[in-house]
Design a protein around this motif. Structure first.
Motif, mmCIF file in Angstrom:
data_model
loop_
_atom_site.group_PDB
_atom_site.id
_atom_site.type_symbol
_atom_site.label_atom_id
_atom_site.label_comp_id
_atom_site.label_asym_id
_atom_site.label_seq_id
_atom_site.Cartn_x
_atom_site.Cartn_y
_atom_site.Cartn_z
ATOM 1 N N LEU A 148 15.258 15.111 25.996
ATOM 2 C CA LEU A 148 16.644 14.636 26.129
ATOM 3 C C LEU A 148 16.716 13.211 26.669
ATOM 4 O O LEU A 148 17.498 12.397 26.240
ATOM 5 C CB LEU A 148 17.433 15.582 27.032
ATOM 6 N N ASN A 149 15.919 12.941 27.721
ATOM 7 C CA ASN A 149 15.850 11.547 28.183
ATOM 8 C C ASN A 149 14.539 11.316 28.897
ATOM 9 O O ASN A 149 13.846 12.252 29.272
ATOM 10 C CB ASN A 149 17.069 11.162 29.034
ATOM 11 N N TYR A 150 14.185 10.037 29.020
ATOM 12 C CA TYR A 150 12.985 9.678 29.757
ATOM 13 C C TYR A 150 13.153 8.281 30.363
ATOM 14 O O TYR A 150 14.002 7.498 29.915
ATOM 15 C CB TYR A 150 11.726 9.742 28.889
ATOM 16 N N SER A 151 12.411 8.041 31.395
ATOM 17 C CA SER A 151 12.416 6.694 31.978
ATOM 18 C C SER A 151 10.980 6.349 32.343
ATOM 19 O O SER A 151 10.186 7.214 32.697
ATOM 20 C CB SER A 151 13.298 6.643 33.238
ATOM 21 N N VAL A 152 10.656 5.072 32.253
ATOM 22 C CA VAL A 152 9.361 4.557 32.716
ATOM 23 C C VAL A 152 9.692 3.473 33.736
ATOM 24 O O VAL A 152 10.494 2.569 33.423
ATOM 25 C CB VAL A 152 8.521 3.978 31.555
ATOM 26 N N HIS A 157 15.605 5.876 28.153
ATOM 27 C CA HIS A 157 16.062 6.305 26.826
ATOM 28 C C HIS A 157 16.740 7.655 26.962
ATOM 29 O O HIS A 157 16.188 8.563 27.560
ATOM 30 C CB HIS A 157 14.885 6.422 25.859
ATOM 31 N N ASP A 158 17.952 7.752 26.439
ATOM 32 C CA ASP A 158 18.701 9.001 26.570
ATOM 33 C C ASP A 158 19.216 9.401 25.208
ATOM 34 O O ASP A 158 20.105 8.784 24.653
ATOM 35 C CB ASP A 158 19.871 8.812 27.542
ATOM 36 N N TYR A 162 20.751 20.361 38.618
ATOM 37 C CA TYR A 162 21.878 19.474 38.298
ATOM 38 C C TYR A 162 21.351 18.314 37.468
ATOM 39 O O TYR A 162 20.316 17.738 37.777
ATOM 40 C CB TYR A 162 22.520 18.887 39.563
ATOM 41 N N VAL A 163 22.059 18.023 36.427
ATOM 42 C CA VAL A 163 21.767 16.815 35.656
ATOM 43 C C VAL A 163 23.118 16.181 35.381
ATOM 44 O O VAL A 163 24.005 16.813 34.841
ATOM 45 C CB VAL A 163 21.070 17.156 34.326
ATOM 46 N N HIS A 164 23.286 14.981 35.822
ATOM 47 C CA HIS A 164 24.590 14.327 35.636
ATOM 48 C C HIS A 164 24.346 12.928 35.124
ATOM 49 O O HIS A 164 23.542 12.193 35.677
ATOM 50 C CB HIS A 164 25.361 14.269 36.964
ATOM 51 N N ASP A 165 25.023 12.610 34.000
ATOM 52 C CA ASP A 165 24.841 11.281 33.406
ATOM 53 C C ASP A 165 26.199 10.654 33.194
ATOM 54 O O ASP A 165 26.957 11.078 32.336
ATOM 55 C CB ASP A 165 24.089 11.420 32.082
ATOM 56 N N ARG A 166 26.512 9.642 34.002
ATOM 57 C CA ARG A 166 27.838 9.022 33.913
ATOM 58 C C ARG A 166 27.949 8.176 32.653
ATOM 59 O O ARG A 166 29.027 7.869 32.206
ATOM 60 C CB ARG A 166 28.097 8.161 35.162
ATOM 61 N N ARG A 167 26.781 7.815 32.061
ATOM 62 C CA ARG A 167 26.887 6.934 30.888
ATOM 63 C C ARG A 167 27.431 7.727 29.700
ATOM 64 O O ARG A 167 27.973 7.163 28.775
ATOM 65 C CB ARG A 167 25.512 6.359 30.541
ATOM 66 N N THR A 176 9.846 9.738 34.312
ATOM 67 C CA THR A 176 10.570 11.012 34.346
ATOM 68 C C THR A 176 10.892 11.405 32.913
ATOM 69 O O THR A 176 11.071 10.542 32.041
ATOM 70 C CB THR A 176 11.893 10.875 35.123
ATOM 71 N N TYR A 209 11.781 1.233 30.842
ATOM 72 C CA TYR A 209 12.370 1.912 29.676
ATOM 73 C C TYR A 209 13.263 3.039 30.171
ATOM 74 O O TYR A 209 12.885 3.779 31.072
ATOM 75 C CB TYR A 209 11.294 2.553 28.779
ATOM 76 N N LEU A 241 13.225 14.568 30.776
ATOM 77 C CA LEU A 241 14.091 15.749 30.828
ATOM 78 C C LEU A 241 14.075 16.394 29.450
ATOM 79 O O LEU A 241 14.351 15.715 28.443
ATOM 80 C CB LEU A 241 15.529 15.350 31.193
ATOM 81 N N VAL A 297 18.650 16.917 39.949
ATOM 82 C CA VAL A 297 18.084 17.653 41.071
ATOM 83 C C VAL A 297 17.291 18.798 40.456
ATOM 84 O O VAL A 297 17.830 19.526 39.609
ATOM 85 C CB VAL A 297 19.188 18.198 42.007
ATOM 86 N N LEU A 317 24.093 5.694 37.599
ATOM 87 C CA LEU A 317 24.220 5.985 36.164
ATOM 88 C C LEU A 317 23.886 7.434 35.848
ATOM 89 O O LEU A 317 24.523 8.092 35.045
ATOM 90 C CB LEU A 317 23.311 5.057 35.353
ATOM 91 N N ASN A 318 22.783 7.922 36.423
ATOM 92 C CA ASN A 318 22.503 9.358 36.258
ATOM 93 C C ASN A 318 21.636 9.854 37.400
ATOM 94 O O ASN A 318 21.035 9.065 38.118
ATOM 95 C CB ASN A 318 21.889 9.677 34.880
ATOM 96 N N TYR A 319 21.667 11.185 37.581
ATOM 97 C CA TYR A 319 20.804 11.787 38.600
ATOM 98 C C TYR A 319 20.434 13.198 38.174
ATOM 99 O O TYR A 319 21.107 13.805 37.325
ATOM 100 C CB TYR A 319 21.463 11.790 39.979
#
Lengths: 107, 107
Positions: A41-45, B102-103, A100-105, A58, B100, A60, B45, B41-43
């Protein structure tokens, strides 16, 4: 307490001196190697300000089954095999079930 | 190599026995205490399957300034102060600059 079926991954890796950017590029490749419908669903580096050779990432996933199937698939496994030679030591990290997963974007 | 100004946070905490759910609820409250426009932007838990009392969380901020200002603001600082009594030890974690992000859910 909310709960989801989503599966999360945190990983931390330290590249050989000077190879961090190669590691970042390869992680980006690994993340895309599963294809758009693999359940990632999403990832970050992220770089680690306290250490120029370390990154953490991370991910998800829609669920653990999607993660397990994708990471075992040949394209992703092949890209992942190219990671270890770039590292000073084994990656650290943890798995998790996203409560919890919350994405304001996406609001 | 792509880069962004976005600022990321990873934290790992172990609650006193039986208090994990209280910790999760409070972290959720902390994340909302800054308000919708604070730059968070996102979080996420996440529970840690290997330890019933441990959680880990991730946050992605528009930049470090937004993170620093929000975490110092009284509503968030007040909620954060309530965290420590729930913990077995100091939180661990790291900051990062997102290279990076990516969502696929926002595609």
């Amino acid at each position: 307490m909310s709960s989801t079926n989503m599966f999360s991954v945190y990983g931390r890796m330290t590249a050989l001196p000077g190879r961090r950017d190669d590691l970042i590029a390869l992680l980006h490749e690994c993340a895309r190697a599963g294809g758009d419908d693999c359940g990632l669903l999403n990832y970050s580096v992220n770089t680690a300000p306290e250490d120029p050779d370390t990154i953490w990432m991370t991910q998800l996933w829609v669920d653990q089954a999607a993660h397990d199937a994708t990471t075992r698939s040949e394209p992703v496994a092949a890209a992942t095999r190219r990671l270890l030679p770039l590292l000073v030591r084994e990656p650290e990290g943890s798995y998790g079930h996203a409560v919890y997963v919350h994405d304001r974007r996406s609001e």
